[in-house]
Design a protein around this motif. Structure first.
Motif, PDB file in Angstrom:
ATOM      1  N   THR A 165       0.848  -1.183   0.000  1.00 39.50           N
ATOM      2  CA  THR A 165       0.000   0.000   0.000  1.00 39.50           C
ATOM      3  C   THR A 165       0.889   1.240   0.000  1.00 39.50           C
ATOM      4  OG1 THR A 165      -1.710   1.216   1.218  1.00 39.50           O
ATOM      5  CG2 THR A 165      -0.143  -0.038   2.533  1.00 39.50           C
ATOM      6  N   THR A 166       0.498   2.265  -0.741  1.00 44.94           N
ATOM      7  CA  THR A 166       1.307   3.498  -0.842  1.00 44.94           C
ATOM      8  C   THR A 166       0.961   4.407   0.329  1.00 44.94           C
ATOM      9  OG1 THR A 166      -0.380   4.421  -2.323  1.00 44.94           O
ATOM     10  CG2 THR A 166       1.535   3.381  -3.341  1.00 44.94           C
ATOM     11  N   GLU A 167       1.682   4.236   1.434  1.00 43.73           N
ATOM     12  CA  GLU A 167       1.406   4.967   2.665  1.00 43.73           C
ATOM     13  C   GLU A 167       2.151   6.299   2.756  1.00 43.73           C
ATOM     14  OE1 GLU A 167      -0.558   4.405   5.253  1.00 43.73           O
ATOM     15  OE2 GLU A 167      -1.443   2.572   4.463  1.00 43.73           O
ATOM     16  N   LEU A 168       3.361   6.385   2.187  1.00 45.82           N
ATOM     17  CA  LEU A 168       4.197   7.562   2.383  1.00 45.82           C
ATOM     18  C   LEU A 168       3.922   8.588   1.282  1.00 45.82           C
ATOM     19  CD1 LEU A 168       6.416   8.397   4.434  1.00 45.82           C
ATOM     20  CD2 LEU A 168       8.106   7.701   2.743  1.00 45.82           C
ATOM     21  N   GLU A 169       2.757   9.221   1.348  1.00 45.12           N
ATOM     22  CA  GLU A 169       2.378  10.189   0.325  1.00 45.12           C
ATOM     23  C   GLU A 169       3.109  11.518   0.501  1.00 45.12           C
ATOM     24  OE1 GLU A 169       0.630   9.735  -2.342  1.00 45.12           O
ATOM     25  OE2 GLU A 169       0.245   7.646  -1.867  1.00 45.12           O
ATOM     26  N   GLU A 170       3.585  11.805   1.710  1.00 47.51           N
ATOM     27  CA  GLU A 170       4.289  13.054   1.960  1.00 47.51           C
ATOM     28  C   GLU A 170       5.326  12.846   3.052  1.00 47.51           C
ATOM     29  OE1 GLU A 170       2.795  16.985   3.989  1.00 47.51           O
ATOM     30  OE2 GLU A 170       2.204  17.021   1.862  1.00 47.51           O
ATOM     31  N   TYR A 171       6.557  13.307   2.804  1.00 46.78           N
ATOM     32  CA  TYR A 171       7.601  13.201   3.817  1.00 46.78           C
ATOM     33  C   TYR A 171       8.574  14.362   3.668  1.00 46.78           C
ATOM     34  CZ  TYR A 171      10.665  11.306   0.138  1.00 46.78           C
ATOM     35  OH  TYR A 171      11.412  11.147  -1.006  1.00 46.78           O
ATOM     36  N   ARG A 172       9.357  14.611   4.710  1.00 42.88           N
ATOM     37  CA  ARG A 172      10.302  15.718   4.718  1.00 42.88           C
ATOM     38  C   ARG A 172      11.483  15.428   3.799  1.00 42.88           C
ATOM     39  NH1 ARG A 172      10.414  18.957   9.593  1.00 42.88           N
ATOM     40  NH2 ARG A 172      12.687  18.938   9.486  1.00 42.88           N
ATOM     41  N   SER A 173      12.005  16.492   3.170  1.00 45.01           N
ATOM     42  CA  SER A 173      13.112  16.307   2.234  1.00 45.01           C
ATOM     43  C   SER A 173      14.450  16.080   2.933  1.00 45.01           C
ATOM     44  CB  SER A 173      13.232  17.528   1.311  1.00 45.01           C
ATOM     45  OG  SER A 173      13.475  18.705   2.075  1.00 45.01           O
ATOM     46  N   ASN A 174      14.510  16.277   4.242  1.00 44.89           N
ATOM     47  CA  ASN A 174      15.721  15.909   4.973  1.00 44.89           C
ATOM     48  C   ASN A 174      15.373  15.515   6.395  1.00 44.89           C
ATOM     49  OD1 ASN A 174      16.185  18.091   6.991  1.00 44.89           O
ATOM     50  ND2 ASN A 174      16.476  19.390   5.195  1.00 44.89           N
ATOM     51  N   GLY A 175      16.337  14.869   7.047  1.00 45.34           N
ATOM     52  CA  GLY A 175      16.098  14.330   8.378  1.00 45.34           C
ATOM     53  C   GLY A 175      16.505  15.257   9.502  1.00 45.34           C
ATOM     54  N   ASP A 176      16.750  16.522   9.186  1.00 40.79           N
ATOM     55  CA  ASP A 176      17.106  17.482  10.231  1.00 40.79           C
ATOM     56  C   ASP A 176      15.821  17.974  10.898  1.00 40.79           C
ATOM     57  OD1 ASP A 176      18.133  19.395  11.863  1.00 40.79           O
ATOM     58  OD2 ASP A 176      18.879  20.710  10.274  1.00 40.79           O
ATOM     59  N   TRP A 177      15.468  17.382  12.001  1.00 45.67           N
ATOM     60  CA  TRP A 177      14.199  17.705  12.654  1.00 45.67           C
ATOM     61  C   TRP A 177      14.228  19.046  13.367  1.00 45.67           C
ATOM     62  CZ3 TRP A 177      10.108  15.218  11.150  1.00 45.67           C
ATOM     63  CH2 TRP A 177      10.273  13.960  10.573  1.00 45.67           C
ATOM     64  N   GLN A 178      15.392  19.686  13.437  1.00 47.32           N
ATOM     65  CA  GLN A 178      15.460  21.020  14.011  1.00 47.32           C
ATOM     66  C   GLN A 178      15.171  22.101  12.969  1.00 47.32           C
ATOM     67  OE1 GLN A 178      19.296  21.411  15.853  1.00 47.32           O
ATOM     68  NE2 GLN A 178      18.816  20.010  17.540  1.00 47.32           N
TER      69      GLN A 178
END
Length: 281
Positions: free
Chosen positions: A155-168
């Protein structure tokens, strides 16, 4: 225990159960999440350990610096899953978005549907896409947009995600995990780091870059790795400008000045590396 405390514990327990059942979704069973995501770059700490990754949902292919006998290039779509692996192969469904694509399958690109498989005991695959070289790529940039679709295994669950992993980071682009774009052409475009070279080499043009690359043993890809050992380095630019000025001056003195069609002038370099074209003015 006070009645208010008992009520508080009861309400908290009820909320926790509700969240556990509804909000904390897992990918247990045969249906896993599936998405496309490319690791574009990473930031390192003082010990050269990755702090976080940056991601991309597109790939750019250029034939501009390829040898004349190169007729195709292969790129890969990075397919990933969320959830458990299985002891059997699972096919996934990949489609071409005809409305957003200018390239035609079988003409400008192609891939094998039989390769759309997450193999047993694996959680990812890189699907090969063949890009074909055509004369029309010299005048236009083509694109193909691929979409993942849900099926009985994924199933295509990840329809939107951040372009980098810097959560700050407070301002971050978002990408779509079910869509991936490939752009390709044979048009040579100005490298992003040419601005660092403009003081030495002047305004960019495809012909000027080709000449300096030939003198220095660089390629267009070398500019993409600006500052790296195997790329263009800042300390080399003055020497490159001297070599190119020497070549251009010799041609001008011999009666064959190089006219830079893109910039509508005789090919000129930075202020400290000017070629003398006074005989033609």
């Amino acid at each position: 225990m006070k009645l208010s405390n008992i009520l508080l514990i009861t309400v908290a327990a009820t909320i926790f159960v509700a969240c556990s059942e509804e909000d904390f979704k897992t990918f247990e069973g045969e249906v896993s999440g599936i998405y496309m995501q490319k690791q574009a770059s990473w930031n390192l700490d003082s010990n050269n350990n990755p702090l976080y990754y940056s991601y991309a949902d597109s790939t750019v292919v250029s034939f501009a610096t390829s040898a004349g006998d190169i007729t195709q290039q292969e790129v890969e779509l990075p397919i990933r899953i969320m959830g458990n692996t299985t002891d059997y192969d699972r096919p996934f469904t990949l489609t071409v978005d005809e409305a957003q694509s200018t390239a035609q399958r079988g003409v400008h690109f192609d891939y094998n549907d039989a390769d759309c498989i997450i193999a047993a005991n694996t959680a990812e695959t890189n699907l090969p896409i063949t890009i074909y070289r055509h004369d029309d790529l010299k005048t236009a940039v083509y694109q193909v947009v691929f979409n993942l679709k849900s099926n009985e295994y994924f199933t295509t669950e990840l329809e939107e995600y951040r372009s980098n992993g810097d959560w700050q980071a407070t301002v971050v682009d978002t990408l779509c995990g079910s869509s991936y774009k490939v752009l390709f052409s044979e048009i040579l475009t100005e490298p992003g780091r040419w601005s660092d070279a403009e003081t030495y080499l002047g305004k960019w043009s495809a012909d000027k870059e080709a000449r300096v690359n030939a003198l220095m043993g660089w390629s267009h890809r070398s500019w993409e790795r600006f500052g790296n050992y195997d790329g263009v380095r800042l300390g080399q630019l003055a020497y490159a400008a001297k070599l190119l000025r020497k070549e251009l001056q010799e041609l001008a003195d011999a009666g064959s000045p190089v006219y830079d069609e893109a910039n509508k002038e005789y090919m000129q370099l930075g202020e400290d590396f000017q070629v003398d074209y006074s005989a033609y003015q």
